[in-house]
Design a protein around this motif. Structure first.
Motif, PDB file in Angstrom:
ATOM      1  N   HIS A 261       1.036  -1.127   0.022  1.00 26.51           N
ATOM      2  CA  HIS A 261       0.056   0.008   0.182  1.00 26.51           C
ATOM      3  C   HIS A 261       0.764   1.190  -0.043  1.00 26.51           C
ATOM      4  O   HIS A 261       0.622   2.096  -0.986  1.00 26.51           O
ATOM      5  CB  HIS A 261      -0.797   0.082   1.214  1.00 26.51           C
ATOM      6  CG  HIS A 261      -1.548   1.192   1.460  1.00 26.51           C
ATOM      7  ND1 HIS A 261      -3.145   1.210   1.300  1.00 26.51           N
ATOM      8  CD2 HIS A 261      -1.538   2.289   1.850  1.00 26.51           C
ATOM      9  CE1 HIS A 261      -3.583   2.326   1.387  1.00 26.51           C
ATOM     10  NE2 HIS A 261      -2.352   3.267   2.071  1.00 26.51           N
ATOM     11  N   GLU A 262       1.798   1.251   0.838  1.00 28.04           N
ATOM     12  CA  GLU A 262       2.777   2.390   0.747  1.00 28.04           C
ATOM     13  C   GLU A 262       3.602   2.710  -0.272  1.00 28.04           C
ATOM     14  O   GLU A 262       3.832   3.832  -0.646  1.00 28.04           O
ATOM     15  CB  GLU A 262       3.711   2.384   1.954  1.00 28.04           C
ATOM     16  CG  GLU A 262       2.910   2.427   3.498  1.00 28.04           C
ATOM     17  CD  GLU A 262       2.130   3.654   3.843  1.00 28.04           C
ATOM     18  OE1 GLU A 262       2.282   4.594   3.533  1.00 28.04           O
ATOM     19  OE2 GLU A 262       0.866   3.716   4.279  1.00 28.04           O
TER      20      GLU A 262
ATOM     21  N   HIS B  27       1.963   4.419  -3.142  1.00 29.98           N
ATOM     22  CA  HIS B  27       1.802   5.933  -2.898  1.00 29.98           C
ATOM     23  C   HIS B  27       3.281   6.455  -3.499  1.00 29.98           C
ATOM     24  O   HIS B  27       3.144   7.507  -4.192  1.00 29.98           O
ATOM     25  CB  HIS B  27       1.857   6.316  -1.408  1.00 29.98           C
ATOM     26  CG  HIS B  27       0.258   6.037  -0.689  1.00 29.98           C
ATOM     27  ND1 HIS B  27      -0.886   6.329  -1.597  1.00 29.98           N
ATOM     28  CD2 HIS B  27       0.212   5.812   0.317  1.00 29.98           C
ATOM     29  CE1 HIS B  27      -1.937   6.149  -0.554  1.00 29.98           C
ATOM     30  NE2 HIS B  27      -1.438   5.652   0.642  1.00 29.98           N
TER      31      HIS B  27
ATOM     32  N   GLU C 101      -6.219   6.732  -1.572  1.00 25.72           N
ATOM     33  CA  GLU C 101      -6.307   5.599  -0.491  1.00 25.72           C
ATOM     34  C   GLU C 101      -6.933   4.389  -1.279  1.00 25.72           C
ATOM     35  O   GLU C 101      -6.567   3.275  -1.007  1.00 25.72           O
ATOM     36  CB  GLU C 101      -6.639   6.054   0.794  1.00 25.72           C
ATOM     37  CG  GLU C 101      -6.160   7.203   1.484  1.00 25.72           C
ATOM     38  CD  GLU C 101      -4.761   6.625   1.565  1.00 25.72           C
ATOM     39  OE1 GLU C 101      -4.189   5.464   1.603  1.00 25.72           O
ATOM     40  OE2 GLU C 101      -3.678   7.599   1.820  1.00 25.72           O
TER      41      GLU C 101
ATOM     42  N   TYR D 143      -9.580   3.739   1.327  1.00 26.04           N
ATOM     43  CA  TYR D 143      -9.222   2.448   1.902  1.00 26.04           C
ATOM     44  C   TYR D 143      -9.794   1.170   1.161  1.00 26.04           C
ATOM     45  O   TYR D 143     -10.258   1.365   0.227  1.00 26.04           O
ATOM     46  CB  TYR D 143      -9.270   2.352   3.299  1.00 26.04           C
ATOM     47  CG  TYR D 143      -8.157   3.393   3.863  1.00 26.04           C
ATOM     48  CD1 TYR D 143      -6.766   3.128   3.883  1.00 26.04           C
ATOM     49  CD2 TYR D 143      -8.679   4.713   4.445  1.00 26.04           C
ATOM     50  CE1 TYR D 143      -5.905   4.128   4.289  1.00 26.04           C
ATOM     51  CE2 TYR D 143      -7.673   5.592   4.833  1.00 26.04           C
ATOM     52  CZ  TYR D 143      -6.314   5.669   4.746  1.00 26.04           C
ATOM     53  OH  TYR D 143      -5.423   6.271   5.231  1.00 26.04           O
TER      54      TYR D 143
HETATM   55 ZN   LIG Z   1      -2.264   5.269   2.220  1.00 30.50          ZN
END
Ligand SMILES: [Zn+2]
Length: 227
Positions: free
Chosen positions: A119-120, A123, A138, A168
């Motif tokens: 996930h990171e 980004h 997100e 999310y």
């Molecule tokens: Zn995030």
């Protein structure tokens, strides 16, 4: 005579080629997105985290070109260096430019949570300018995590308090549903608009014929009736 000389040289040439093949196969061809990529770790003195940091590094090396290709990130926008660092801080993790900062206590309590690194890292690949559409940023990061790598983490149902605007994995589920049902390229198109700084919710209306709230109502209704 000339033919004999040629034959000697071509035999020698063949011998040279086959011996060099045995000793040094050609270097591995890598996707452009990882050529020259440097991934470093810094446990911040918490040396017991080094094995976990090494695994996180492997994850980044494996997934970086996949996510860069999926989100169609131009090579010039991709960070050439990713640093994975650990700090004594609250929360889970955050990413700015190519630096992924992870909370030491989170890893100690949740050592199985490597998916968070994906996930990171997403980004870092997104490399968008600052955006007010955090739910989408997100949602795309969790779409990559749970629809490309960890399907067990996809939400089983959509609760009354869930909403795509909270981002999310619920937003990821909503995007996956729109992609499958209405607009196969929507995630890449939304990502490209975020990168250009031109994203507007109207994109969904243009690409699907329905606005986001209508799509959401349909999605929730379907999740309720097909369970
Ligand atoms: Zn995030």
């Amino acid at each position: 005579m000339k033919l004999a000389v040629f034959m000697i040289f071509s035999t020698l040439g063949l011998a040279w080629v086959s011996s060099s093949l045995a000793q040094a196969p050609p270097p591995l061809l890598q996707p452009v997105s990882v050529s020259g990529l440097k991934v470093t770790t810094d446990t911040g003195g918490f040396s017991h985290l080094q094995p976990w940091a090494d695994r996180a590094r492997e994850m980044v090396v494996l997934w970086y070109p996949v996510v860069a290709a999926y989100l169609d990130t131009p090579d010039a926008r991709l960070p050439r260096e990713i640093k994975i660092e650990f700090k004594d801080m609250p929360g889970v993790a955050h990413t700015a430019a190519g630096v992924i900062t992870i909370a030491k206590a989170w890893v100690e309590a949740h050592p199985e949570d490597l998916g968070m690194v994906l996930h990171e890292m997403t980004h870092a690949v997104q490399a968008y300018p600052p955006s007010k559409d955090g739910w989408l940023v997100e949602g795309i990061a969790d779409y990559i995590r749970f629809w490309m790598a960890e399907p067990a983490g996809q939400p089983k149902s959509i609760g009354i308090k869930d909403h795509y605007r909270k981002g999310y994995r619920v937003a990821g589920a909503f995007l996956a549903w729109i992609e499958q049902r209405h607009a196969p390229l929507i995630i890449r198109e939304a990502s490209a608009a975020l990168r250009r700084g031109t994203y507007d919710d109207k994109l969904f209306l243009e690409k699907t014929g329905k606005d986001l709230d209508t799509l959401w109502a349909e999605f929730v209704e379907e999740r309720r009736t097909t369970k």
